[in-house]
Design an enzyme around this catalytic site. Sequence first.
Site, PDB file in Angstrom:
ATOM      1  N   ASP A  93      -9.306  -6.126  -4.321  1.00 45.36           N
ATOM      2  CA  ASP A  93      -8.852  -4.935  -3.596  1.00 45.36           C
ATOM      3  C   ASP A  93      -9.832  -3.774  -3.808  1.00 45.36           C
ATOM      4  O   ASP A  93     -10.103  -3.372  -4.943  1.00 45.36           O
ATOM      5  CB  ASP A  93      -7.458  -4.527  -4.095  1.00 45.36           C
ATOM      6  CG  ASP A  93      -6.768  -3.547  -3.166  1.00 45.36           C
ATOM      7  OD1 ASP A  93      -7.462  -2.775  -2.471  1.00 45.36           O
ATOM      8  OD2 ASP A  93      -5.523  -3.547  -3.129  1.00 45.36           O
ATOM      9  N   HIS A 123      -7.347  -5.939  -0.088  1.00 39.68           N
ATOM     10  CA  HIS A 123      -6.172  -5.081   0.023  1.00 39.68           C
ATOM     11  C   HIS A 123      -5.172  -5.589   1.056  1.00 39.68           C
ATOM     12  O   HIS A 123      -3.967  -5.446   0.882  1.00 39.68           O
ATOM     13  CB  HIS A 123      -6.629  -3.656   0.397  1.00 39.68           C
ATOM     14  CG  HIS A 123      -5.522  -2.651   0.403  1.00 39.68           C
ATOM     15  ND1 HIS A 123      -4.833  -2.297  -0.738  1.00 39.68           N
ATOM     16  CD2 HIS A 123      -4.977  -1.919   1.423  1.00 39.68           C
ATOM     17  CE1 HIS A 123      -3.917  -1.384  -0.433  1.00 39.68           C
ATOM     18  NE2 HIS A 123      -3.978  -1.150   0.867  1.00 39.68           N
ATOM     19  N   SER A 157       0.832  -1.200   0.000  1.00 42.77           N
ATOM     20  CA  SER A 157       0.000   0.000   0.000  1.00 42.77           C
ATOM     21  C   SER A 157       0.872   1.257   0.000  1.00 42.77           C
ATOM     22  O   SER A 157       1.660   1.456  -0.930  1.00 42.77           O
ATOM     23  CB  SER A 157      -0.952  -0.038   1.199  1.00 42.77           C
ATOM     24  OG  SER A 157      -1.981   0.897   1.060  1.00 42.77           O
TER      25      SER A 157
END
Length: 334
Positions: A274, A302, A144
């Site tokens: 995601d 995610h 991320s």
Amino acid sequence: MEMIMISGCILVLPVLAFIYSFMFWPGSLLKAYNWYMRRRLGLVIRYCTSGSYRFCYSSRGTPGGAMPSLLLLHGFSASKDMWLPIVKHLPRGQHVVCVDMPGHEGTTRTGAQDYCIQGQVARIHQFVKSIGLDKRPFHLVGTSMGGNVAGVYAAHHPAHLSGVTLMCPAGLVFPTESEFIVRLREMEKTPQQGSIPLIPTTTQELESMLKLCCYTPISLPKQLLRGLLDNRVPNNDFYKEVFMEIVGEKSRHSLQERLHLITSPVQVIWGKEDQVVDVSGAAVLQAALPNCQVELIENCGHSVALERPRKSANLIMDFLSKKEVNGGNAKKLS
């Protein structure tokens, strides 16, 4: 009889302490669990200072083995402990370092200059030099926000890396907008701004965040949700400051703008479901980096490290093994 009573008390006290903590201090109980897991996995908490700046990290093993060292960069509002599920499935002899990103958990909290992606890259490079990780090429893993940082680091410091793994990285121009981005755009249109989906202030908002980040539903008792929230809320002002920096003009597309500078071997791991940063970003990376290895994980959102830790660890180690084999063959041919 007295000995039996004493033994009974010794057995009962820890149980009572657990129940009491669960009811009244669930946040402390969660921290104790992370301490236990680190200890069980052989991870040791360490600190290093560079000038007036202090980094907090956990590590296991020593560099110089058959495989390059692993440096793991966590995502927004997380900590080094988010990697515990993956470390559990890494080989015991693998040298691994998990660092708290700038301002997070035990690492020094300064200001906005360190929270934009370029600022974070500079601090991570400072950390790498401080602990001597730059003495031989290492493998960088980021997820991320940490994936954005890892990619930009690879663009600026290729000589220090043997390769990089980008897990659901932010910082790209995504062909398809995620559920999270759609929500942010809706918030921008409303006169009264609501809370940012990744910065919950209530247990209901925390449950919504978990649903947003995970494809597989996570069902936690209310007390544990309360504990998670209690540990996060005191940092919410800091999280907002970081969030505004990483979605600002300087950082929003920082990885996209530097893809042409990346020369290290790249592995991409992405959950197909995601909802925070859309999986269409994987195609963007593959188009810009034709030789990158892309792994799309079915039924995963995610939070790949949480939902598919064994799969993620195996993919990373397989990638390292292939690179070592190919590197060895290249040396023989030369």
